[in-house]
Design an enzyme around this catalytic site. Structure first.
Site, short mmCIF file in Angstrom:
data_model
loop_
_atom_site.label_atom_id
_atom_site.label_comp_id
_atom_site.label_asym_id
_atom_site.label_seq_id
_atom_site.Cartn_x
_atom_site.Cartn_y
_atom_site.Cartn_z
N TYR A 439 0.81 -1.23 0.00
CA TYR A 439 0.00 0.00 0.00
C TYR A 439 0.84 1.28 0.00
O TYR A 439 2.05 1.22 0.07
CB TYR A 439 -1.07 -0.01 1.08
CG TYR A 439 -0.71 -0.08 2.54
CD1 TYR A 439 0.57 0.06 3.01
CD2 TYR A 439 -1.73 -0.27 3.49
CE1 TYR A 439 0.84 0.01 4.36
CE2 TYR A 439 -1.47 -0.33 4.84
CZ TYR A 439 -0.18 -0.18 5.28
OH TYR A 439 0.09 -0.23 6.62
N GLU A 440 0.16 2.40 -0.13
CA GLU A 440 0.82 3.71 -0.28
C GLU A 440 1.76 3.74 -1.48
O GLU A 440 2.83 4.35 -1.43
CB GLU A 440 1.59 4.08 1.00
CG GLU A 440 0.81 4.09 2.28
CD GLU A 440 -0.46 4.94 2.21
OE1 GLU A 440 -0.55 5.80 1.32
OE2 GLU A 440 -1.36 4.73 3.04
N GLY A 441 1.35 3.09 -2.55
CA GLY A 441 2.23 2.95 -3.72
C GLY A 441 3.06 1.71 -3.54
O GLY A 441 3.90 1.66 -2.65
#
Lengths: 596, 596
Positions: A439-441
């Site tokens: 997550y978060e890229g």
């Protein structure tokens, strides 16, 4: 299962002896941040993390979150712990004083966050996302928006989220379908479905402020047509208190591999009232304020699980009796020796230790950059700190989570079969940690950000600013009596870093796929060299203390041994990444989709 | 979520074109194993795996096993699938014909086992452990024991287990406390607690035959005092049918990270009736028959999860639209390109593909060795096959599970956030796969077995027998028109393998800890070189087909590209392992336990 204890001595070593946080506070005129205050905050933070949050980590995983008709219930004890966190001012530590914050520096906030998140990562996400939301409002909101929302978010009375992802798009936000229709009163009606919204709905705070990416009806296609909106669960009334319920609802929560105590929500917005934040069609810019914050926090997740797993693994390795040391019985009075005598168990523990402590040094260095970027009176220093942060953020996010996952897997391995059983807690660390690379890229996206945007996008400037610093350090220490050999090794790798980049840049001019083909190995190479730099900084500091006749010789010697282990046992991987990426895009791009 | 389909074309490539299984069957006089029969078995096996077992994989994980007062219930559909497996003769394929088996070769059994285990690993453990139990009884039982138990285990009417581990010992079996007291009738009373007993209790078969390690009252201390006992859940009556209930009970089942549909039992033996198998105090020898069987099976687990995860990841990567190819839109009619166009996604898929197919070649090679060891009329060939199996077993177990775990983690990563959500199934592959590196002897123990017992313990003989084979292959292909460069690379690594071993052997004479310090990196180095050998064998076979003008050019070209990818992108890791292990034991052994 032993519970997490904040490794205060290790933390202080990095804060005080490697980076000298105190000197920074003094230089920035933060007189109130005295050594006594710092000491007291760390002690109290360690207590809160170890005594309040850690005991809720496994029960939180077992119980998970529950949803009933849109109402999400967090695991037993979570709400009470959050109230204690708010009441004791942990949430407001680094918040602006004008909104009830204590105005303490980000560096100190990050250290406390390490404790909180190591003790109970899933719990830490509730306040963690709020901080990102508040940061975005602080950076991009109107005065009215700041007054209204920051006075609630700063103390933690309300929490916040970021709503980006939709079912058909995560990385490619240009594809979002959520619509924002302007209303006569200047507000917007927001309609759409957002997924994977961490802490999108819960019972821990009286209101939840969603920051939502959406498109206006006439917006340009792609990422240039995205705007950002504040969409609160309860609309603030005339007094700024939670008023009328907004028309948004949590449709369901996901069943996940881990971080089960963190509610991952599908959020349905159905003509919900929203308020534009920042300029129309500039929503992605605003969101990046949150995302950079979140990316550093996610990088920390790798360290946090790695550290918690390490603590349990060391305790187990000292307790568990199995086989004899080949050098002769270490505990002849017992039926077998503790497994910490065996070299392969030590290899696993030292790998964890080397990654954790190296990652901590990297993280605390970026924490000091956050301070510099915020407080420095020198514009050039502020700009330099921002550039370094831009460069180091994808390394923190991806390298710390890749190595953090390796560390938790090793921490599980030390336990043998018991590591696979839930009751011992080690498998939860692996499950919880696994999300951090996604997550978060995703880490692949971080790698593209590092190589494509940050390094090549700046014509190598951001990289050179960092390698120059490494080079200076190497020059200053090339004659080091005991560490000179390692300095030479680092200097060589540092030079390769630049050469590699030039080579990729040249190739990319012929074939744009070369960047994506090289990116992940480039990121890992960068991470290994960066950690080598910080490990050598730590070793120099430790050797200084030993030379000065420290009474803590065992502590400092352990730093030197771990640095030696890192250079001899882990750093060779940098060359494997270099060789892999130098092979270029050819073998990656030859197959048609059907040939997979 | 797509369900597993046996990759028949890839399997046939290795069976027919790389190793020529058919020629082996002919040489061993297995005339009944005709190409037609093999083809039919593979087709039917693929159907059974894909249509019966695969659909139960995720429901099995969700439901898990349940225990109520000692009675264990397996997930819905498991029992019926097992009955079908027995009825259709899958369980008895390789069993001895005198006990109702079909006497088919082990190589064919292993291929079918790959399908079954890839479709549903947890389910496959029930028959899998039975096979090991039967093998031990066949090798070490009296005629009476064989007649009694093999006639039930071979068709699968009864299942079997192996009971080694106790709460305080797993690796160090010398410490076991379970007691066996001789009785006047020649039987024994077994008392003790065994843990982590896979399939120790369940509802799938009418009886369960436990093989239990225990100590006689006057047994010597340590591993030299361990005997092996047959302890059936129901004692066979005069007709050899399940009779009186024995006094053993499943006390509880473990809550685990994965393989949740496989019941992992705590087994309490309380004066249970047992029958000695093999000689007194020679129990470990007997158990090794089972363990070697189980270790190859566990190695396969790495491949099975890797393959299942790969199939889902490829499907997803072709479906999921996100961003545009940097080389220009690949699907201009769609809102974005399928992510399989992106080089970093391809890097992940190719890493999986290279490990899976390389591991399959390694596994099928050992399968052929199993045939040779069993059927060859030439004593020297049989002995050579046994030596090679001894050498390759720890590599199969540890290298295939380490790389299998890496593959499943990448297969999860390809899915982005969806990979973390249970519904997509990829996270289950990671959780299920994780145990493979731990049980049946942790991978650290396999590494010690390889370097300490097999390589150094044979004065390098076992290694040399293999490296000689690699060398011969390299000599035969050094002038290869297209692959000559890779042949040279392999030959160089192969030479290093021997040199490294000599160096470690010399160091170990000074310091016995050097073996344990080098072992895991030595195993990984060995695995990478071994896979390079098999990849090059596959490439040579593929090139031959292309040169002969095959109509399946796309298939064979994909083999060549994957081999190229393996050599350029993954094989460089061998050097990192070499460098790490050459650093020796120093940095590992310096710290005291307190310094961790």
């Amino acid at each position: 299962m032993p519970e997490y204890k904040a490794p205060l001595r290790d933390m202080r070593f990095v804060m005080d002896e490697v980076f000298d946080f105190a000197a920074g506070y003094e230089a920035f005129g933060l007189d109130e941040v005295s050594p006594d205050l710092v000491g007291a905050i760390l002690e109290e933070g360690a207590k809160f993390a170890g005594e309040v949050l850690a005991p809720l980590n496994r029960t939180g995983d077992e119980e998970g979150c529950h949803i009933d008709n849109g109402v999400v219930t967090t695991p037993k004890g979570f709400k009470e712990a959050y109230q204690q966190y708010v009441d004791n001012g942990w949430g407001s530590m680094t918040g602006p004083t004008e909104y009830g914050g204590q105005g303490l520096p980000a560096s100190l906030g990050l250290v406390i966050n390490e404790m909180v998140a190591s003790a109970n990562y899933a719990w830490s996400m509730y306040p963690g996302l709020s901080h990102g939301c508040a940061a975005a409002i602080r950076a991009h909101g109107t005065q009215e928006q700041k007054d209204l929302y920051l006075s609630k978010l700063t103390p933690g009375t309300w929490t916040g989220t970021m709503c980006l992802t939709e079912p058909h798009c995560g990385t490619d936000l240009g594809l979002i379908k959520t619509r924002a229709v302007p209303q006569a009163d200047g507000s917007y009606k927001i309609t759409g479905t957002k997924i994977f919204i961490s802490c999108g709905e819960h019972d821990m705070a009286e209101n939840i402020v969603h920051l939502v990416l959406a498109k206006l009806p006439d917006a340009p296609a792609g990422t240039k047509g995205i705007s950002l909106f504040i969409v609160p669960k309860f609309l603030p009334d005339a007094n700024g208190e939670s008023g009328e319920r907004n028309s948004l609802v949590c449709g369901s929560i996901e069943h996940k591999m881990g971080i089960k105590a963190s509610a991952t929500c599908v959020m349905n917005f159905d003509d919900a009232t929203g308020f534009l934040i920042g300029d129309i069609n500039k929503g992605l810019n605003c969101m990046f304020t949150m995302m950079n914050h979140a990316r550093l926090g996610t990088g920390m997740q790798g360290l946090c699980h790695g550290e918690a797993s390490y603590q349990s693994a060391v305790t187990y390795a000292k307790d568990r009796l199995q086989m004899r040391s080949l050098s002769g019985p270490a505990a002849p009075e017992k039926p077998a020796d503790p497994i910490i005598v065996h070299p392969d168990v030590r290899r696993m523990l030292l790998t964890m230790k080397a990654f954790n402590e190296g990652n901590r040094a990297l993280a605390y260095y970026t924490a000091q950059l956050l301070d510099k970027a915020h407080y420095s009176k020198d514009e050039a220093e502020r700009a330099d700190a921002e550039s370094q942060l831009a460069f180091l953020t994808p390394i923190c996010k991806a390298f710390m989570t890749e190595t953090g996952l390796e560390a938790t897997i090793l921490g599980q391995q030390v336990f043998g079969g018991h590591g696979y059983i839930r009751e011992w807690g080690q498998e939860q660390q692996v499950r919880d940690c696994r999300i951090a690379g996604i997550y978060e890229g995703t880490n692949g996206i971080q790698a593209l950000d590092l190589l494509g945007r940050k390094v090549l996008g700046s014509q190598g400037k951001l990289l050179m600013a960092f390698t120059k610093q490494v080079h200076k350090f190497c020059q200053a220490n090339e004659g080091h009596a005991t560490l000179g050999g390692y300095v030479k090794q680092l200097n060589g790798l540092n030079a390769q870093w630049g050469e590699l980049t030039t080579k990729i840049g040249m190739k990319a001019m012929q074939n744009r796929e070369e960047v994506g083909a090289a990116s992940m190995d480039f990121l890992m190479f960068s991470g290994y060299v960066t950690l080598a730099f910080f490990w050598l900084k730590m070793a120099v500091a430790a050797q200084q203390q030993l030379d000065a006749g420290s009474t803590e010789a065992a502590f400092y010697e352990a730093k030197l041994v771990t640095q030696e282990f890192y250079f001899k046992r882990l750093l060779p991987r940098a060359s494997a990444h270099k060789e892999a990426l130098e092979a270029g895009a050819d073998s990656l791009m030859k197959l048609s989709a059907e040939q997979f």
